[in-house]
Design a protein around this motif. Structure first.
Motif, PDB file in Angstrom:
ATOM      1  N   GLN A 174      39.888  33.448  76.262  1.00 41.67           N
ATOM      2  CA  GLN A 174      40.498  32.220  76.770  1.00 41.67           C
ATOM      3  C   GLN A 174      42.021  32.303  76.717  1.00 41.67           C
ATOM      4  OE1 GLN A 174      38.310  28.307  76.174  1.00 41.67           O
ATOM      5  NE2 GLN A 174      37.597  29.428  74.372  1.00 41.67           N
ATOM      6  N   LYS A 175      42.563  32.847  75.622  1.00 41.35           N
ATOM      7  CA  LYS A 175      44.015  32.985  75.499  1.00 41.35           C
ATOM      8  C   LYS A 175      44.581  33.916  76.556  1.00 41.35           C
ATOM      9  CE  LYS A 175      44.300  32.023  70.525  1.00 41.35           C
ATOM     10  NZ  LYS A 175      44.585  32.608  69.187  1.00 41.35           N
ATOM     11  N   GLU A 176      43.788  34.925  76.935  1.00 41.96           N
ATOM     12  CA  GLU A 176      44.228  35.893  77.950  1.00 41.96           C
ATOM     13  C   GLU A 176      44.016  35.362  79.372  1.00 41.96           C
ATOM     14  OE1 GLU A 176      42.677  39.874  77.343  1.00 41.96           O
ATOM     15  OE2 GLU A 176      42.617  39.530  75.177  1.00 41.96           O
ATOM     16  N   GLY A 177      43.441  34.158  79.492  1.00 42.64           N
ATOM     17  CA  GLY A 177      43.221  33.574  80.812  1.00 42.64           C
ATOM     18  C   GLY A 177      42.088  34.222  81.584  1.00 42.64           C
ATOM     19  N   ILE A 178      41.156  34.854  80.869  1.00 44.06           N
ATOM     20  CA  ILE A 178      40.025  35.526  81.526  1.00 44.06           C
ATOM     21  C   ILE A 178      38.896  34.548  81.803  1.00 44.06           C
ATOM     22  CG2 ILE A 178      38.284  37.336  81.277  1.00 44.06           C
ATOM     23  CD1 ILE A 178      40.271  38.831  79.504  1.00 44.06           C
ATOM     24  N   ILE A 179      38.647  33.656  80.840  1.00 39.82           N
ATOM     25  CA  ILE A 179      37.593  32.657  81.001  1.00 39.82           C
ATOM     26  C   ILE A 179      38.084  31.306  80.485  1.00 39.82           C
ATOM     27  CG2 ILE A 179      35.727  34.347  80.729  1.00 39.82           C
ATOM     28  CD1 ILE A 179      35.297  33.112  77.883  1.00 39.82           C
ATOM     29  N   ARG A 180      37.341  30.259  80.843  1.00 41.54           N
ATOM     30  CA  ARG A 180      37.516  28.936  80.244  1.00 41.54           C
ATOM     31  C   ARG A 180      36.139  28.472  79.821  1.00 41.54           C
ATOM     32  NH1 ARG A 180      39.985  26.538  84.125  1.00 41.54           N
ATOM     33  NH2 ARG A 180      38.180  25.614  85.135  1.00 41.54           N
ATOM     34  N   THR A 181      36.022  27.939  78.627  1.00 45.90           N
ATOM     35  CA  THR A 181      34.715  27.485  78.166  1.00 45.90           C
ATOM     36  C   THR A 181      34.822  26.121  77.521  1.00 45.90           C
ATOM     37  OG1 THR A 181      32.826  27.992  76.701  1.00 45.90           O
ATOM     38  CG2 THR A 181      34.995  28.719  75.974  1.00 45.90           C
ATOM     39  N   ASN A 182      33.846  25.276  77.778  1.00 48.97           N
ATOM     40  CA  ASN A 182      33.751  23.939  77.189  1.00 48.97           C
ATOM     41  C   ASN A 182      32.299  23.714  76.805  1.00 48.97           C
ATOM     42  OD1 ASN A 182      34.064  21.314  76.386  1.00 48.97           O
ATOM     43  ND2 ASN A 182      34.233  20.474  78.454  1.00 48.97           N
ATOM     44  N   ARG A 183      32.026  23.911  75.516  1.00 49.08           N
ATOM     45  CA  ARG A 183      30.666  23.830  75.002  1.00 49.08           C
ATOM     46  C   ARG A 183      29.778  24.864  75.720  1.00 49.08           C
ATOM     47  NH1 ARG A 183      29.888  19.390  71.718  1.00 49.08           N
ATOM     48  NH2 ARG A 183      31.578  17.839  71.772  1.00 49.08           N
ATOM     49  N   LYS A 184      28.825  24.409  76.543  1.00 51.75           N
ATOM     50  CA  LYS A 184      27.898  25.348  77.180  1.00 51.75           C
ATOM     51  C   LYS A 184      28.365  25.813  78.560  1.00 51.75           C
ATOM     52  CE  LYS A 184      23.778  23.791  74.717  1.00 51.75           C
ATOM     53  NZ  LYS A 184      22.358  23.354  74.826  1.00 51.75           N
ATOM     54  N   TRP A 185      29.462  25.231  79.051  1.00 52.43           N
ATOM     55  CA  TRP A 185      29.969  25.594  80.375  1.00 52.43           C
ATOM     56  C   TRP A 185      31.004  26.709  80.281  1.00 52.43           C
ATOM     57  CZ3 TRP A 185      28.119  24.463  84.998  1.00 52.43           C
ATOM     58  CH2 TRP A 185      27.226  23.379  85.113  1.00 52.43           C
ATOM     59  N   PHE A 186      30.860  27.697  81.153  1.00 52.73           N
ATOM     60  CA  PHE A 186      31.777  28.825  81.206  1.00 52.73           C
ATOM     61  C   PHE A 186      32.318  28.968  82.628  1.00 52.73           C
ATOM     62  CE2 PHE A 186      29.391  29.634  77.449  1.00 52.73           C
ATOM     63  CZ  PHE A 186      30.142  30.472  76.652  1.00 52.73           C
ATOM     64  N   THR A 187      33.608  29.278  82.742  1.00 54.77           N
ATOM     65  CA  THR A 187      34.227  29.537  84.036  1.00 54.77           C
ATOM     66  C   THR A 187      34.976  30.859  83.957  1.00 54.77           C
ATOM     67  OG1 THR A 187      34.534  27.159  84.427  1.00 54.77           O
ATOM     68  CG2 THR A 187      35.792  28.689  85.814  1.00 54.77           C
ATOM     69  N   ILE A 188      34.674  31.764  84.857  1.00 58.15           N
ATOM     70  CA  ILE A 188      35.393  33.036  84.925  1.00 58.15           C
ATOM     71  C   ILE A 188      36.654  32.825  85.750  1.00 58.15           C
ATOM     72  CG2 ILE A 188      35.324  35.414  85.776  1.00 58.15           C
ATOM     73  CD1 ILE A 188      32.330  35.434  85.237  1.00 58.15           C
ATOM     74  N   LEU A 189      37.809  33.078  85.133  1.00 54.58           N
ATOM     75  CA  LEU A 189      39.096  32.886  85.793  1.00 54.58           C
ATOM     76  C   LEU A 189      39.676  34.191  86.325  1.00 54.58           C
ATOM     77  CD1 LEU A 189      40.682  30.477  83.152  1.00 54.58           C
ATOM     78  CD2 LEU A 189      39.490  29.849  85.263  1.00 54.58           C
ATOM     79  N   ASP A 190      39.358  35.298  85.665  1.00 56.51           N
ATOM     80  CA  ASP A 190      39.889  36.605  86.070  1.00 56.51           C
ATOM     81  C   ASP A 190      38.755  37.629  86.014  1.00 56.51           C
ATOM     82  OD1 ASP A 190      41.227  39.033  86.414  1.00 56.51           O
ATOM     83  OD2 ASP A 190      43.034  38.293  85.431  1.00 56.51           O
ATOM     84  N   ARG A 191      38.037  37.750  87.133  1.00 56.06           N
ATOM     85  CA  ARG A 191      36.877  38.643  87.190  1.00 56.06           C
ATOM     86  C   ARG A 191      37.271  40.105  87.010  1.00 56.06           C
ATOM     87  NH1 ARG A 191      31.492  38.485  89.776  1.00 56.06           N
ATOM     88  NH2 ARG A 191      31.804  36.266  90.119  1.00 56.06           N
ATOM     89  N   GLU A 192      38.451  40.499  87.503  1.00 55.42           N
ATOM     90  CA  GLU A 192      38.876  41.900  87.419  1.00 55.42           C
ATOM     91  C   GLU A 192      39.119  42.327  85.976  1.00 55.42           C
ATOM     92  OE1 GLU A 192      38.691  44.040  89.927  1.00 55.42           O
ATOM     93  OE2 GLU A 192      37.872  42.298  90.985  1.00 55.42           O
ATOM     94  N   LYS A 193      39.751  41.463  85.191  1.00 53.44           N
ATOM     95  CA  LYS A 193      39.956  41.783  83.782  1.00 53.44           C
ATOM     96  C   LYS A 193      38.630  41.871  83.043  1.00 53.44           C
ATOM     97  CE  LYS A 193      44.637  40.114  82.789  1.00 53.44           C
ATOM     98  NZ  LYS A 193      45.442  39.171  81.960  1.00 53.44           N
ATOM     99  N   LEU A 194      37.709  40.990  83.406  1.00 51.31           N
ATOM    100  CA  LEU A 194      36.401  41.003  82.779  1.00 51.31           C
ATOM    101  C   LEU A 194      35.662  42.302  83.115  1.00 51.31           C
ATOM    102  CD1 LEU A 194      35.183  38.845  80.955  1.00 51.31           C
ATOM    103  CD2 LEU A 194      33.859  38.017  82.894  1.00 51.31           C
ATOM    104  N   LYS A 195      35.794  42.745  84.364  1.00 54.14           N
ATOM    105  CA  LYS A 195      35.174  43.998  84.775  1.00 54.14           C
ATOM    106  C   LYS A 195      35.781  45.185  84.026  1.00 54.14           C
ATOM    107  CE  LYS A 195      33.753  42.864  89.522  1.00 54.14           C
ATOM    108  NZ  LYS A 195      33.992  43.178  90.959  1.00 54.14           N
ATOM    109  N   ALA A 196      37.090  45.115  83.788  1.00 54.84           N
ATOM    110  CA  ALA A 196      37.768  46.203  83.073  1.00 54.84           C
ATOM    111  C   ALA A 196      37.232  46.311  81.654  1.00 54.84           C
ATOM    112  CB  ALA A 196      39.269  45.963  83.043  1.00 54.84           C
ATOM    113  N   TYR A 197      37.020  45.164  80.991  1.00 54.92           N
ATOM    114  CA  TYR A 197      36.464  45.171  79.637  1.00 54.92           C
ATOM    115  C   TYR A 197      35.013  45.651  79.622  1.00 54.92           C
ATOM    116  CZ  TYR A 197      40.410  42.830  77.390  1.00 54.92           C
ATOM    117  OH  TYR A 197      41.636  42.529  76.875  1.00 54.92           O
ATOM    118  N   ALA A 198      34.283  45.343  80.717  1.00 55.52           N
ATOM    119  CA  ALA A 198      32.873  45.745  80.796  1.00 55.52           C
ATOM    120  C   ALA A 198      32.717  47.199  81.245  1.00 55.52           C
ATOM    121  CB  ALA A 198      32.132  44.824  81.753  1.00 55.52           C
ATOM    122  N   GLY A 199      33.821  47.825  81.652  1.00 52.07           N
ATOM    123  CA  GLY A 199      33.757  49.213  82.093  1.00 52.07           C
ATOM    124  C   GLY A 199      33.213  49.375  83.486  1.00 52.07           C
ATOM    125  N   GLU A 200      33.374  48.328  84.311  1.00 50.23           N
ATOM    126  CA  GLU A 200      32.858  48.403  85.692  1.00 50.23           C
ATOM    127  C   GLU A 200      33.968  48.817  86.670  1.00 50.23           C
ATOM    128  OE1 GLU A 200      30.851  44.888  86.905  1.00 50.23           O
ATOM    129  OE2 GLU A 200      29.488  44.879  85.198  1.00 50.23           O
TER     130      GLU A 200
END
Length: 226
Positions: free
Chosen positions: A200-226
């Motif tokens: 969240q601090k890196e601006g990759i996702i936003r989460t509020n309880r059970k809701w999740f929003t992906i803000l930066d899909r490319e960074k997330l893919k980089a962490y996942a090794g995709e």
């Protein structure tokens, strides 16, 4: 044939490549029934044998397995057309998880012998079943790799991307609790919370309880090794 049943069969991987008319014609020649389960009703218990071939028409299921220490891992299926426990149908092996309904659920039920009859009626159904089992075997190998070799960041990034792909949305709800997610990843809850906070601090996702929003899909893919 009921419209909900037709839609479920069209969504079922067993009938991939078959038209609505072909499915209706094939199913007229075989014996099946519709079975209703109420919310939180047990579908099968860990250690039981599978005796039926069941396809989800409406509703959804959750599977859970528990260690001797009490740690529980939960997996949720909400897919209409889901073929339940395909790898166990002809294996003669006990189901490794307990499965119960998340809400009222209707299943189309056949005997394994009926499924074999479908194989004989149309070879495409047989090939679809083989393909489905093969895909599940590969996906299981991938899950084992992620569980044993991935870092917490890699596990979480991969999990969120999987849900985004499955729902085709960047905003989604995850019913699984934080503790259940941590159990699923075989990590401590505080480690999961720490990585969520970092994302969240890196601006990759936003989460509020059970809701999740992906803000930066490319960074997330980089962490996942995709």
């Amino acid at each position: 044939m009921d419209l909900a049943v037709i839609r479920a069969l069209q969504a079922c991987p067993l009938f991939t490549g078959l038209t609505k008319k072909e499915i209706e014609t094939i199913m007229k020649g075989v014996e099946y029934s519709l079975v209703k389960y109420e919310k939180k009703e047990v579908y099968t218990k860990e250690g039981q044998l599978v005796e039926n071939v069941d396809i989800v028409v409406t509703g959804g299921m959750s599977g859970r397995t528990q260690s001797s220490s009490g740690k529980c891992v939960k997996i949720t299926w909400n897919t209409i057309g889901k073929l339940m426990t395909p790898a166990s149908i002809f294996s003669g092996k006990n189901v490794p998880v307990t499965i119960e309904t998340d809400r009222q659920t209707i299943l189309l039920r056949m005997k394994p012998e009926t499924l074999q009859k479908l194989f004989a009626i149309d070879q495409r159904i047989q090939m679809n079943f083989i393909r489905l089992i093969s895909i599940e075997a590969v996906e299981m190998a991938i899950r084992v790799k992620k569980l044993t070799l991935y870092t917490v960041r890699e596990k979480l990034a991969s999990y969120l991307l999987d849900i985004a792909k499955r729902t085709n949305k960047d905003q989604f709800m995850i019913e699984t609790s934080r503790q259940e997610l941590a159990n699923m990843f075989a990590i401590q809850k505080f480690s999961l919370q720490r990585v969520l906070s970092e994302f969240q601090k890196e601006g990759i996702i936003r989460t509020n309880r059970k809701w999740f929003t992906i803000l930066d899909r490319e960074k997330l893919k980089a962490y996942a090794g995709e």
